[in-house]
Design a protein around this motif. Structure first.
Motif, mmCIF file in Angstrom:
data_model
loop_
_atom_site.group_PDB
_atom_site.id
_atom_site.type_symbol
_atom_site.label_atom_id
_atom_site.label_comp_id
_atom_site.label_asym_id
_atom_site.label_seq_id
_atom_site.Cartn_x
_atom_site.Cartn_y
_atom_site.Cartn_z
ATOM 1 N N ILE A 37 -16.311 -0.522 1.460
ATOM 2 C CA ILE A 37 -15.519 -0.979 0.314
ATOM 3 C C ILE A 37 -14.346 -0.031 0.096
ATOM 4 C CG2 ILE A 37 -15.543 -1.385 -2.161
ATOM 5 C CD1 ILE A 37 -18.449 -2.099 -1.942
ATOM 6 N N PHE A 38 -14.640 1.265 0.146
ATOM 7 C CA PHE A 38 -13.598 2.257 -0.075
ATOM 8 C C PHE A 38 -12.483 2.094 0.956
ATOM 9 C CE2 PHE A 38 -11.662 6.424 0.599
ATOM 10 C CZ PHE A 38 -11.299 6.726 -0.698
ATOM 11 N N VAL A 41 -10.469 -1.175 0.218
ATOM 12 C CA VAL A 41 -9.629 -1.055 -0.969
ATOM 13 C C VAL A 41 -8.512 -0.049 -0.736
ATOM 14 C CG1 VAL A 41 -9.582 -0.375 -3.390
ATOM 15 C CG2 VAL A 41 -11.466 -1.729 -2.531
ATOM 16 N N SER A 42 -8.832 1.082 -0.115
ATOM 17 C CA SER A 42 -7.796 2.106 0.024
ATOM 18 C C SER A 42 -6.718 1.675 1.014
ATOM 19 C CB SER A 42 -8.401 3.451 0.427
ATOM 20 O OG SER A 42 -8.986 3.329 1.700
ATOM 21 N N TRP A 45 -4.682 -0.758 -0.796
ATOM 22 C CA TRP A 45 -3.935 -0.098 -1.862
ATOM 23 C C TRP A 45 -2.748 0.680 -1.302
ATOM 24 C CZ3 TRP A 45 -4.460 -0.382 -7.101
ATOM 25 C CH2 TRP A 45 -3.663 0.491 -7.830
ATOM 26 N N SER A 46 -2.975 1.386 -0.194
ATOM 27 C CA SER A 46 -1.875 2.175 0.338
ATOM 28 C C SER A 46 -0.775 1.262 0.861
ATOM 29 C CB SER A 46 -2.372 3.102 1.443
ATOM 30 O OG SER A 46 -2.831 2.336 2.525
ATOM 31 N N TRP A 50 1.620 -0.219 -4.636
ATOM 32 C CA TRP A 50 2.857 0.009 -5.389
ATOM 33 C C TRP A 50 3.528 -1.277 -5.822
ATOM 34 C CZ3 TRP A 50 6.856 -2.279 -2.793
ATOM 35 C CH2 TRP A 50 6.621 -2.562 -1.442
ATOM 36 N N LEU A 51 3.067 -2.369 -5.227
ATOM 37 C CA LEU A 51 3.725 -3.650 -5.485
ATOM 38 C C LEU A 51 3.147 -4.343 -6.714
ATOM 39 C CD1 LEU A 51 5.757 -5.591 -4.236
ATOM 40 C CD2 LEU A 51 3.932 -6.522 -2.871
ATOM 41 N N SER A 53 2.254 -5.703 -10.089
ATOM 42 C CA SER A 53 2.888 -5.738 -11.398
ATOM 43 C C SER A 53 2.554 -7.085 -12.008
ATOM 44 C CB SER A 53 4.403 -5.582 -11.278
ATOM 45 O OG SER A 53 4.953 -6.749 -10.710
ATOM 46 N N GLU A 259 7.781 -8.535 4.519
ATOM 47 C CA GLU A 259 7.568 -8.386 3.091
ATOM 48 C C GLU A 259 6.412 -9.255 2.615
ATOM 49 O OE1 GLU A 259 10.504 -8.800 4.847
ATOM 50 O OE2 GLU A 259 11.882 -9.511 3.322
ATOM 51 N N GLN A 261 3.903 -10.207 4.356
ATOM 52 C CA GLN A 261 2.621 -9.682 4.815
ATOM 53 C C GLN A 261 2.117 -8.602 3.856
ATOM 54 O OE1 GLN A 261 3.713 -8.796 8.906
ATOM 55 N NE2 GLN A 261 4.516 -10.858 9.028
ATOM 56 N N ILE A 262 3.061 -7.851 3.278
ATOM 57 C CA ILE A 262 2.671 -6.861 2.265
ATOM 58 C C ILE A 262 2.199 -7.570 1.001
ATOM 59 C CG2 ILE A 262 3.489 -4.946 0.851
ATOM 60 C CD1 ILE A 262 5.578 -4.469 3.086
ATOM 61 N N LEU A 263 2.930 -8.642 0.664
ATOM 62 C CA LEU A 263 2.556 -9.420 -0.518
ATOM 63 C C LEU A 263 1.136 -9.966 -0.361
ATOM 64 C CD1 LEU A 263 3.915 -10.268 -3.152
ATOM 65 C CD2 LEU A 263 4.532 -12.411 -2.067
ATOM 66 N N MET A 272 -9.590 -9.286 -5.379
ATOM 67 C CA MET A 272 -10.721 -8.374 -5.560
ATOM 68 C C MET A 272 -10.871 -7.985 -7.017
ATOM 69 S SD MET A 272 -10.670 -5.874 -2.265
ATOM 70 C CE MET A 272 -12.331 -5.267 -2.423
ATOM 71 N N VAL B 15 -14.469 4.692 -7.398
ATOM 72 C CA VAL B 15 -13.793 4.577 -6.102
ATOM 73 C C VAL B 15 -12.377 4.061 -6.290
ATOM 74 C CG1 VAL B 15 -13.747 3.245 -3.970
ATOM 75 C CG2 VAL B 15 -15.867 4.300 -4.718
ATOM 76 N N THR B 19 -8.943 6.085 -5.520
ATOM 77 C CA THR B 19 -7.968 5.515 -4.584
ATOM 78 C C THR B 19 -6.603 5.407 -5.235
ATOM 79 O OG1 THR B 19 -9.803 4.091 -4.091
ATOM 80 C CG2 THR B 19 -7.809 3.752 -2.828
ATOM 81 N N SER B 23 -3.182 7.332 -3.881
ATOM 82 C CA SER B 23 -1.979 6.661 -3.405
ATOM 83 C C SER B 23 -1.092 6.236 -4.562
ATOM 84 C CB SER B 23 -2.365 5.471 -2.546
ATOM 85 O OG SER B 23 -3.489 4.855 -3.092
ATOM 86 N N PRO B 25 1.895 5.409 -6.705
ATOM 87 C CA PRO B 25 3.166 4.865 -6.210
ATOM 88 C C PRO B 25 4.272 5.910 -6.111
ATOM 89 C CG PRO B 25 2.235 3.445 -7.898
ATOM 90 C CD PRO B 25 1.310 4.607 -7.772
ATOM 91 N N ILE B 59 11.424 -5.982 -2.163
ATOM 92 C CA ILE B 59 10.325 -5.461 -1.356
ATOM 93 C C ILE B 59 10.764 -5.377 0.093
ATOM 94 C CG2 ILE B 59 7.969 -5.890 -0.606
ATOM 95 C CD1 ILE B 59 7.914 -7.857 -3.073
ATOM 96 N N SER B 60 10.489 -4.251 0.733
ATOM 97 C CA SER B 60 10.687 -4.219 2.169
ATOM 98 C C SER B 60 9.618 -3.331 2.766
ATOM 99 C CB SER B 60 12.080 -3.722 2.511
ATOM 100 O OG SER B 60 12.130 -2.338 2.333
ATOM 101 N N GLY B 61 9.625 -3.187 4.083
ATOM 102 C CA GLY B 61 8.566 -2.512 4.825
ATOM 103 C C GLY B 61 7.826 -1.411 4.077
#
Lengths: 295, 371
Positions: A37-38, A41-42, A45-46, A50-51, A53, A259, A261-263, A272, B15, B19, B23, B25, B59-61
């Motif tokens: 799980i960690f 999720v990590s 998350w990484s 940051w996306l 919102s 972009e 794929q990040i979304l 989750m 956890v 996390t 990380s 932002p 948003i980008s890479g």
């Protein structure tokens, strides 16, 4: 007292080795399951933490990354799973009650039903999707590619799980409860409604949580029911077209643009989180129910 | 049991919290500030610099980055033919569209813009050209996207169910054959060479089997899944009619990103997909020139419009159910909008626009639909 100590001293080498090894395996197992799980999720998350919102929840899917969000798939998922739960939970619980409390034990008919339910729980989800496509979307129900069809199929998927777990929970209620109630002059209905059912609630709730969790992540059957769509409005009723979170994530993930794929990762995090919140609510409700009964 | 579950839940919360701290932002690298560190590029802000140029946080890479929008402050609409959209604002109803994942983006862009200009509800499903054809010929949807013209069997199904339809050619795609950027030998491949690689029962495993001057390097192959119009078109023009005959020992996929990444990872790899995927991945995949009898030609706008990128320039279609075009009051306005905006839409979805005669033909077909 001294005898016990000396006994332990004599056997300690072998016993403590077995004891220690067993403990090691336990720790290892919990490390593996939590580690997985960690890790998931990590890494999500990484990639996309940051996306996150509120924009992602208020915006609809879009071709334009800056306007793209998850509102209609999220609401669609909640509609489908919500309606499916409303249908499957009472039906499943009542079926379990009937099979455990009222059906004749050991006769061929109830054994046949039992066997079928257990088989149904193992049927691949995509088969339910095909049945839904043939009979609910196109066949005599002819409901089309709508929220209603999807909820019906998801309810079918959830039913066997709920029935089996509820039966276990009802079976775990000590027979002395019923016997005592019946001996005091209660009708079978009163015994079941006031004693057996409340005692079985915690176990049933656990099963239902599992069923709902599975349903909200389910994508294979809904793929066949037209959920892999670009839909920029929330469902308004059972006849609405819809899309769901897992398939929108899939669609974003297979977009040519990085972009998106990040979304998709951000969407996975949202899914989750939603699952986590739903489970939490169910657990809290269950605890409240348990406490009430114990007072 | 309860206690254990409670602990597990608490453990999960911890956890997640750990996390999120790890990380954070603000610690994430990869932010760029082309307009200077004036403002944090946060949740999709906009920014105007001293020249009046607009920037948008996008948003980008590796994170959020400021991107030029190409607009002067004050202007709101993107460049394009000035079209009066106010006439669509009273259009209501809903349209169901399904079909090709290749044409999907084009129709999606159109649907999104049209829904903003009107009060309609449009769904665009992605079940492949074949899946879309089944739904279309069952009369379940109003329009279908297709990346290859409907086959005889598909037309028969429509005829059997008395679904009359109009075929509209809306854009052109250039199927692109790609190799790894490190591949220096395969600059140009002829159709005969491609056929040698892809024909059913092909034994080609190394590049030198295609041409003795090529090095002896393994050639992993990536291609389209068998339910896609891409597969249908590629096998037909490369391996010859009937379509859908191909060697089977390759990696077929409905998700072209699998091909993109497979080709990126292996020096000798070869794959094919639509031009839009190549345009997004020019740094990690390399397009091969195709010699279809008119010399070696790179995929691109000029070659396709000049008609020299043969045989891999393929038409993209939208099919319209004639009866529904009459009964569903939203369909015709949507088609009108679609054709009015076609060039801009095609550019946005990274397809090639129609030539002038093709446009005339499209207009004619739509006029006939209005009839």
């Amino acid at each position: 007292m001294s005898q016990t100590i000396s006994l332990k001293g004599r056997l300690s080498a072998r016993r403590s080795f077995i004891d220690g090894t067993f403990r090691l395996f336990l720790y290892l197992s919990i490390f593996i399951s939590l580690g997985m799980i960690f890790w998931i999720v990590s890494s999500l998350w990484s990639q996309a933490g940051w996306l996150l919102s509120w924009d992602l929840l208020t915006q609809y899917p879009s071709y334009d990354i800056d306007n793209a969000g998850f509102q209609s798939p999220l609401v669609g998922s909640l509609w489908v799973v919500g309606i499916a739960t409303l249908v499957a939970l009472p039906t499943g619980l009542l079926t379990a009650l009937y099979l455990e409390e009222f059906a004749g034990k050991g006769n061929k008919f109830s054994r046949l039903i039992e066997l079928n339910i257990q088989n149904l729980a193992g049927v691949p989800a995509v088969v339910f999707g095909l049945i839904g496509l043939a009979f609910i979307v196109r066949g005599f129900v002819k409901w089309g590619f709508t929220v209603g069809s999807a909820a019906a199929v998801i309810a079918m998927l959830m039913l066997p799980v709920i029935i089996i777990v509820s039966r276990e929970a009802i079976r775990a209620v000590p027979p002395s409860y019923r016997e005592g109630a019946l001996a005091l002059g209660a009708t079978p209905w009163q015994a079941v409604w006031r004693l057996v059912l409340p005692s079985a609630i915690p176990g049933t709730a656990t099963g239902s949580i599992l069923a709902v969790s599975r349903a909200i992540g389910e994508s294979a059957p809904l793929l066949l029911l037209g959920a892999l769509s670009f839909v920029t409005f929330n469902p308004t009723g059972l006849d609405s077209p819809f899309t769901i979170m897992p398939l929108t994530i899939f669609k974003y993930a297979s977009d040519s643009r990085e972009e998106f794929q990040i979304l998709a990762s951000a969407g996975s995090l949202i899914l989750m989180a939603v699952l986590f919140v739903l489970n939490l609510i169910a657990i809290i409700l269950r605890d409240i129910a348990t406490k009430k009964r114990n007072v | 049991m309860n206690n254990l579950l409670g602990k597990a839940v608490r453990g999960f919360v911890v956890v997640v919290m750990i996390t999120s701290v790890i990380s954070e932002p603000s610690l994430a690298a990869g932010k760029e500030y082309p307009v200077g560190n004036l403002l944090e590029c946060g949740s999709r802000n906009k920014l105007v610099d001293h020249q009046g140029l607009q920037y948008k946080c996008s948003i980008s890479g590796g994170g959020l980055k400021w991107k030029k929008t190409g607009l002067k402050a004050g202007s709101t609409t993107t460049a394009g033919p000035a079209v009066d959209l106010s006439k669509f604002k009273d259009v209501t109803g809903s349209i169901a569209i399904d079909g090709s994942s290749t044409v999907g983006p084009l129709t999606t862009v159109a649907a999104e813009a049209f829904q903003k200009a009107s009060q309609t509800k449009i769904t665009v499903g992605i079940s492949g050209t074949g899946g879309g054809a089944t739904k279309f010929c069952n009369g379940e949807i109003d329009m279908a996207n297709a990346s290859a013209p409907y086959s005889a069997t598909q037309r028969e199904l429509c005829a059997k169910n008395r679904v009359k339809f109009t075929e509209l050619r809306v854009a052109t795609d250039a199927l692109t054959v790609v190799v790894n950027p490190k591949n220096s030998w395969a600059q140009c491949l002829t159709v005969a060479q491609l056929k040698k690689i892809w024909e059913p029962g092909s034994k080609v495993k190394y590049w030198n089997q295609v041409d003795p001057t090529f090095p002896r390097i393994m050639m992993p192959l990536f291609g389209a899944g068998t339910d896609s119009g891409t597969f249908e078109y590629f096998t037909e023009v490369i391996n010859g009619k009937p379509a859908r005959r191909s060697r089977t020992d390759y990696t077929p996929t409905e998700d072209d990103n699998v091909t993109v990444n497979g080709v990126k990872r292996s020096t000798g790899a070869l794959g094919y997909y639509g031009l839009s995927y190549f345009k997004e991945n020019t740094d990690i995949n390399k397009a091969v020139q195709i010699d279809g009898g008119k010399g070696c030609v790179s995929p691109g706008l000029e070659a396709v419009l000049a008609g020299t990128y043969v045989p891999l320039a393929r038409p993209l279609f939208v099919y319209v159910n004639d009866a529904k075009a009459k009964s569903n009051k939203a369909v015709l306005p949507f088609l009108e909008f679609y054709t009015l905006q076609l060039d801009g839409l095609a550019e946005k979805a990274k397809f090639l626009p129609l030539t002038a005669p093709q446009k005339v033909e499209l207009d004619k077909a739509i006029k006939a639909l209005k009839g």
